[in-house]
Design an enzyme around this catalytic site. Structure first.
Site: not given
Ligand SMILES: *Cc1c(COP(=O)(O)O)cnc(C)c1O
Length: 360
Positions: A196, A172, A101
């Protein structure tokens, strides 16, 4: 049979929240229509927006100097928004690379700004770990420092926060927001796609220090503009109202559990149970070093990978869903976010023990 959903995202949500949403699906607050059928500028929805922000501020102890935004476009939307809002001429955007990521965020930033990537991984044959934050080789000047405290795919979590004398720290937290206590003041901007630990996909929470809103950045779409969205109360255009409503209910649920501290204790208990079992087994393995292991996403491998597809089909038959690892790393992965009950992890470990016995 109880069903436990270990999907990495969109992920399992608290049954109590889903039941409440079901009950008030057709008639929200006695209005006679669904929350998704009313104007985002109506009084009841504005009250919901206010309540959700207040709840999140209480849960995370967010200081007044930060603005809270409910934006579109998920986590990846912010991969673009961060460089577009925070770019500075003559200062590179710095991306700390710990996994898939953080790499994705870097790749996106390279489209808009001068970005550099710094490798913070220690990868050997037998063990994977992250370099301690004090040893990261950060440049003296940077537009910002971006990192990913929880690498959802690799199963790597960073528990220490990097520091820089001048550059803002951007995190993030898509897959670990609200999973454990953090000090928001250690960060300048936190973002998290909702699917999540918060609610349905599409929505993204952004917590940003107000002083950063003064940056000129680059020309950018209105829906990705922090200053504009702040001025508009996250309603420059129609926000994802139903996702926002569910997020508000999840925040209330976390408060009912006793807040982030209580949730963190349970998350540690769940993760310990699973990692201890994997470590004690000669049938399964995980090579992430103990200090870098994610509390949320636990990848593991069957030492005999020819058994992968039987493992997955037997697991599904036992009500244990979505254990297949991400296509880029293979193996298995159990995502055990806030909404996964302790009983779900017990059921998984019992199944794994039984499967190992039957196939050794
Ligand atoms: C799931 C995730 C994303 C991406 O999320 P989207 O909503 O699909 O764009 C970005 N960073 C991390 C750490 C993630 O787990």
């Amino acid at each position: 049979m109880s069903v436990y959903n270990f999907c990495a995202g969109p992920a399992t949500l608290p049954p109590a929240v889903m039941q409440k949403a079901q009950q008030e699906f057709l008639d929200w607050q006695g209005i006679g229509v669904s929350v998704m059928e009313i104007s985002h500028r109506s009084d009841p929805f504005l009250a919901l927006a206010k309540q959700s922000e207040e709840r999140l501020r209480r849960l995370m102890n967010i200081p007044e100097e930060y603005t809270v935004l409910f934006m579109h476009g998920g986590g990846r939307g912010q991969f673009s928004a961060v460089p577009l809002n925070l770019h500075q001429d003559n200062a590179p955007a710095v991306y700390c690379h710990s996994g898939i990521w953080s790499q994705g965020a870097f790749d996106e930033a390279c489209k808009f700004t001068n970005a550099v990537s710094i490798d913070i991984r220690n990868d050997s044959e037998s063990e994977f770990s992250v370099v301690p934050v004090a040893e990261w080789k950060l440049p003296d000047t940077a537009s910002y420092i971006h990192y990913c405290p929880n690498e959802t795919i690799d199963g790597i979590e960073l528990f220490d926060v990097p520091k820089h004398p001048t550059a803002p720290i951007i995190a993030d937290m898509s897959s670990n927001i609200l999973s454990r206590e953090i000090n928001v003041s250690d960060f300048d901007l936190i973002y998290a796609g909702a699917q999540k630990n918060i609610g349905p996909s599409g929505l993204c929470i952004v917590i940003v220090k107000k002083t950063l809103l003064e940056r000129e950045g680059l020309p950018r779409p209105g829906i990705l503009d922090y200053a504009l969205e702040t001025k508009q109360g996250s309603m420059f255009n129609t926000p994802p109202t139903f996702a926002w409503y569910l997020a508000n209910e999840v925040f209330a649920w976390i408060e009912e559990q006793g807040g982030v501290k209580a949730v963190e204790e349970l998350n540690k208990k769940k993760a310990t149970l699973l990692y201890d079992f994997i470590d004690s087994s000669d049938f399964y393995s995980n090579k992430v070093a103990s200090g870098s292991r994610s509390l949320m996403n636990v990848p593991f491998w069957l030492n005999d990978e020819s058994l992968n597809s039987v493992f997955l089909s037997k697991a599904s038959e036992s009500g244990l869903l979505a254990l297949e690892g991400h296509r880029s790393v293979g193996g298995m992965r159990a995502s055990i976010y806030n909404a996964m009950p302790y009983e779900g992890v017990v059921a998984l470990v019992e199944f794994m023990a039984r499967f190992a016995q039957e196939h050794s």
